[in-house]
Design an enzyme around this catalytic site. Structure first.
Site, short mmCIF file in Angstrom:
data_model
loop_
_atom_site.label_atom_id
_atom_site.label_comp_id
_atom_site.label_asym_id
_atom_site.label_seq_id
_atom_site.Cartn_x
_atom_site.Cartn_y
_atom_site.Cartn_z
N THR A 25 0.84 -1.22 0.00
CA THR A 25 0.00 0.00 0.00
C THR A 25 0.87 1.26 0.00
OG1 THR A 25 -0.01 0.21 2.41
CG2 THR A 25 -1.75 -1.16 1.46
N LEU A 27 3.05 4.51 0.24
CA LEU A 27 4.37 4.90 -0.25
C LEU A 27 5.23 3.69 -0.60
CD1 LEU A 27 5.14 7.83 2.25
CD2 LEU A 27 4.09 7.93 -0.02
N PHE A 105 -1.03 6.19 15.78
CA PHE A 105 -2.32 6.71 16.24
C PHE A 105 -2.14 8.18 16.54
CE2 PHE A 105 -2.13 2.44 18.31
CZ PHE A 105 -3.14 1.82 17.60
N SER A 113 -3.79 3.54 25.67
CA SER A 113 -3.58 2.40 26.58
C SER A 113 -2.12 1.96 26.42
CB SER A 113 -4.51 1.25 26.21
OG SER A 113 -4.16 0.76 24.93
N TYR A 155 9.73 14.23 12.58
CA TYR A 155 9.60 14.35 14.04
C TYR A 155 10.42 13.29 14.77
CZ TYR A 155 5.46 11.22 13.52
OH TYR A 155 4.60 10.19 13.22
N PRO A 196 10.23 11.63 5.17
CA PRO A 196 9.26 12.33 4.32
C PRO A 196 8.41 13.30 5.14
CG PRO A 196 8.90 9.91 4.29
CD PRO A 196 9.79 10.23 5.45
N GLY A 197 8.05 14.40 4.52
CA GLY A 197 7.01 15.26 5.07
C GLY A 197 5.67 14.71 4.59
P1 NAP Z 1 0.41 2.88 4.88
O1 NAP Z 1 -0.08 2.72 3.48
O2 NAP Z 1 -0.54 2.67 6.00
O3 NAP Z 1 1.69 1.94 5.06
C1 NAP Z 1 1.98 1.21 6.20
C2 NAP Z 1 2.23 -0.24 5.80
O4 NAP Z 1 2.74 -0.95 6.93
C3 NAP Z 1 0.97 -0.98 5.34
O5 NAP Z 1 1.24 -1.58 4.08
C4 NAP Z 1 0.74 -2.06 6.39
O6 NAP Z 1 0.22 -3.26 5.79
C5 NAP Z 1 2.14 -2.24 6.94
N1 NAP Z 1 2.14 -2.75 8.32
C6 NAP Z 1 1.48 -2.20 9.39
N2 NAP Z 1 1.66 -2.98 10.47
C7 NAP Z 1 2.47 -4.01 10.09
C8 NAP Z 1 3.01 -5.14 10.75
N3 NAP Z 1 2.76 -5.37 12.05
N4 NAP Z 1 3.80 -6.00 10.05
C9 NAP Z 1 4.04 -5.78 8.74
N5 NAP Z 1 3.56 -4.73 8.05
C10 NAP Z 1 2.78 -3.86 8.72
O7 NAP Z 1 0.99 4.36 5.09
P2 NAP Z 1 2.13 5.20 4.30
O8 NAP Z 1 1.74 6.61 4.42
O9 NAP Z 1 2.38 4.64 2.95
O10 NAP Z 1 3.42 4.99 5.22
C11 NAP Z 1 4.60 4.35 4.76
C12 NAP Z 1 5.79 4.83 5.60
O11 NAP Z 1 6.02 6.22 5.39
C13 NAP Z 1 5.63 4.65 7.10
O12 NAP Z 1 6.86 4.26 7.66
C14 NAP Z 1 5.26 6.04 7.58
O13 NAP Z 1 5.61 6.26 8.92
C15 NAP Z 1 6.13 6.86 6.65
N6 NAP Z 1 5.71 8.27 6.51
C16 NAP Z 1 4.60 8.59 5.79
C17 NAP Z 1 4.25 9.93 5.63
C18 NAP Z 1 3.07 10.33 4.78
O14 NAP Z 1 2.75 11.53 4.75
N7 NAP Z 1 2.40 9.43 4.10
C19 NAP Z 1 5.02 10.93 6.25
C20 NAP Z 1 6.14 10.55 7.01
C21 NAP Z 1 6.49 9.21 7.12
P3 NAP Z 1 -0.69 -4.35 6.59
O15 NAP Z 1 -1.83 -3.59 7.18
O16 NAP Z 1 -1.08 -5.32 5.51
O17 NAP Z 1 0.18 -4.99 7.60
#
Ligand code: NAP
Length: 290
Positions: A25, A27, A105, A113, A155, A196-197
């Site tokens: 999913t 990024l 969250f 919790s 952050y 990333p921002g």
């Molecule tokens: P996302 O689509 O929710 O990506 C998170 C992914 O992590 C999902 O594919 C999820 O898949 C997987 N995941 C969650 N729990 C897991 C577990 N226990 N074991 C294995 N996989 C797990 O959100 P995103 O925005 O693309 O984020 C990707 C990365 O970019 C993250 O590290 C986030 O902190 C970072 N980031 C994003 C932004 C932004 O603006 N989008 C900004 C700064 C940093 P399942 O649910 O199938 O496990």
């Protein structure tokens, strides 16, 4: 050419096998698609196998190459080791690990919790360290070079209220990135991070800021360049950092946020809200002619 175009030359990742956690999913998927375009093969892994399988089929149809979906909860070491074995069985070897999986969250910290707090620490910090150790030990034992790229956030060094477990965990991931960059360089293993921002994704936006909240707290308003990021911009940077073009970049974290975090940090940066007429008045009151 503009910022929506792919940056690296054709075939820049040819022959590389890249494992992406959270690759089904958001990024992770976007970075994976660009890696495929550049000639890599992928293993994408996360908990939900149906999503991974759909993404893998879609990616192979649109971009070619091989994409192997493997279910794995990064919090569980048995699953991580099983996933690594399956990845090696399928592709022979893995050259790059992109630690991208995360959970978060938005909440006042006192409302969380213990279980909620630990869940985020477990996915982000423990999950990343388990994948990193599993891959690193294997590379070292086989005398094989490797690359880690870890997705953190700005952050990780400023800290941030309302996402405290995420901030604490990402800070840990950043410390691990820098530490291993030094310790494992002798094994030809590089470690870097991207911070990333705001980049619109279902996970980071619709879930974290549901309903009208995303309009009310429009992330673009905090970005000096006046917009949020495009996935291709992040994919360009990630492709460079996992490619051999960045062989001399090690232990670095590269921010890609349009200047967002610095805007929050600079004491007088919000003075851009002062209109021209008020600047004129202030000059007059200081005795300078307009
Ligand atoms: P996302 O689509 O929710 O990506 C998170 C992914 O992590 C999902 O594919 C999820 O898949 C997987 N995941 C969650 N729990 C897991 C577990 N226990 N074991 C294995 N996989 C797990 O959100 P995103 O925005 O693309 O984020 C990707 C990365 O970019 C993250 O590290 C986030 O902190 C970072 N980031 C994003 C932004 C932004 O603006 N989008 C900004 C700064 C940093 P399942 O649910 O199938 O496990």
């Amino acid at each position: 050419m503009n910022y929506l175009d792919g940056m690296l030359r054709e075939g820049a990742l040819k022959g590389k096998n890249i494992l992406i956690t959270g690759g089904g999913t958001g990024l992770g998927k976007s970075m994976g698609e660009y890696f495929l375009e550049l000639g890599a093969n992928l293993v994408i892994t996360s908990r939900k196998i149906d999503i991974l399988k759909n993404t893998a089929s879609e990616m192979m149809l649109n971009k070619g190459g091989k994409v192997i979906p493997v279910a794995c909860d990064v919090r569980e070491i048995d699953q991580v080791e099983g996933m690594w074995k399956e990845a090696i069985n399928e592709l022979g070897q893995i050259d790059v690990v992109l630690n991208n999986a995360a959970g978060n969250f938005i909440s006042p910290t006192e409302r969380l919790s213990t279980n909620a707090f630990n869940t985020v620490l477990d996915i982000v910090l423990k999950g990343t360290s388990q994948v990193t150790l599993t891959a690193g030990k294997d590379w070292i034992e086989k005398n094989q070079k490797g690359v880690f790229l870890n997705i953190v956030t700005t952050y990780a060094w400023t800290g941030s209220g309302y996402v405290v477990p995420s901030a604490a965990a990402k800070a840990g991931v950043l410390a691990m990135t820098r530490s291993l960059a030094v310790e494992w360089a002798k094994y030809r293993i590089r470690s870097n991070a991207i911070a990333p921002g705001p980049f619109p994704t279902e996970g980071a936006w619709s879930r974290l800021l549901p309903g009208d909240l995303v309009k009310k707290f429009d992330p673009a308003k905090k970005v000096p360049v006046g917009r949020v990021g495009e996935h291709q911009e992040l994919a360009n940077l990630a492709a460079y950092l996992v490619s051999d073009f960045s062989s001399y970049v090690n232990g670095e974290v590269i921010t890609i946020d349009g200047g967002e975090w610095l805007k929050g940090a600079g004491e007088f940066n919000n003075l851009d809200q002062i209109p021209k007429e008020m600047w004129d008045m202030m000059e007059v009151s200081r005795g300078k002619k307009v």
